[in-house]
Design a protein around this motif. Structure first.
Motif, PDB file in Angstrom:
ATOM      1  N   ASP A  89       0.855  -1.094  -0.017  1.00 10.14           N
ATOM      2  CA  ASP A  89      -0.045   0.067   0.103  1.00 10.14           C
ATOM      3  C   ASP A  89       1.045   1.169  -0.024  1.00 10.14           C
ATOM      4  O   ASP A  89       0.415   2.315  -0.814  1.00 10.14           O
ATOM      5  N   LYS A  90       2.007   1.194   0.734  1.00 10.87           N
ATOM      6  CA  LYS A  90       2.809   2.268   0.793  1.00 10.87           C
ATOM      7  C   LYS A  90       3.440   2.584  -0.508  1.00 10.87           C
ATOM      8  O   LYS A  90       3.653   3.868  -1.013  1.00 10.87           O
ATOM      9  N   MET A  91       3.942   1.397  -1.544  1.00 13.03           N
ATOM     10  CA  MET A  91       4.496   1.602  -2.412  1.00 13.03           C
ATOM     11  C   MET A  91       3.460   2.124  -3.616  1.00 13.03           C
ATOM     12  O   MET A  91       3.669   3.009  -4.605  1.00 13.03           O
ATOM     13  N   GLU A 139       0.979   4.188  -2.970  1.00 15.91           N
ATOM     14  CA  GLU A 139       0.650   5.540  -2.739  1.00 15.91           C
ATOM     15  C   GLU A 139       1.735   6.485  -3.225  1.00 15.91           C
ATOM     16  O   GLU A 139       1.553   7.674  -3.570  1.00 15.91           O
ATOM     17  N   SER A 140       3.063   6.096  -3.064  1.00 19.47           N
ATOM     18  CA  SER A 140       4.229   6.853  -3.686  1.00 19.47           C
ATOM     19  C   SER A 140       4.393   7.082  -5.141  1.00 19.47           C
ATOM     20  O   SER A 140       3.775   6.593  -5.957  1.00 19.47           O
TER      21      SER A 140
END
Length: 159
Positions: free
Chosen positions: A154-156, A158-159
């Motif tokens: 999810d962090k990947m 988002e960025s």
């Protein structure tokens, strides 16, 4: 070697999860994961039979059922049933708790999981299940560790 002298399988091979199903009240399968070989033609019949049997039971009846050559442990959460097929030597209570833990992880990730969450995020549900169970054996129960790969994905995204 004589058939009577064959070695007995190790205990770890005899105790295992055979399959995990998530179905709704209408008996529609929303998720299925098999940990032993079952022909595709037999899966639909097996699922229909097991699910029909579990759905027909009353709420005050036991959630552990012997079915053919294995046991079934099931649990209902709102409109979804989670059904787990296990070998005869597997501990039913540990599987019952595993099911609850699985639902808690889903609730934590989806903030109140629903049938639609399962349907539209099936890949993520499979990741959660794969973090908990591998080759039919429970490998992780810690919620934070189970969700770590999804958090990273999810962090990947988002960025």
């Amino acid at each position: 070697m004589e058939p009577s002298r064959l070695k007995e399988r190790p205990a770890a091979d005899r105790r295992m999860i055979k399959f995990v199903l998530m179905v709704n009240r209408q008996g529609q399968t929303r998720l299925s994961r098999y940990y032993h070989s079952v022909e595709l033609s037999r899966r639909a019949a097996l699922e229909a039979d097991v699910v029909r049997y579990c759905l027909s039971r009353k709420k005050d009846q036991c959630s552990f059922v012997e079915y053919k050559d294995f046991k079934v442990v099931y649990r209902q959460y709102a409109a979804l049933y989670i059904v787990v097929g296990i070998t005869d030597s597997e501990n039913e209570l540990s599987i019952y708790e595993l099911v609850h833990n699985f639902v808690e992880v889903l609730d934590k990730y989806f903030s109140r999981v629903s049938e639609l969450d399962i349907m539209f995020n099936l890949d993520r549900v499979h990741i959660i299940l794969d973090e908990m169970i591998q080759n039919g054996h429970i490998v992780e129960t810690n919620k934070s560790r189970i969700l770590a790969p999804l958090t990273a994905i999810d962090k990947m995204v988002e960025s």
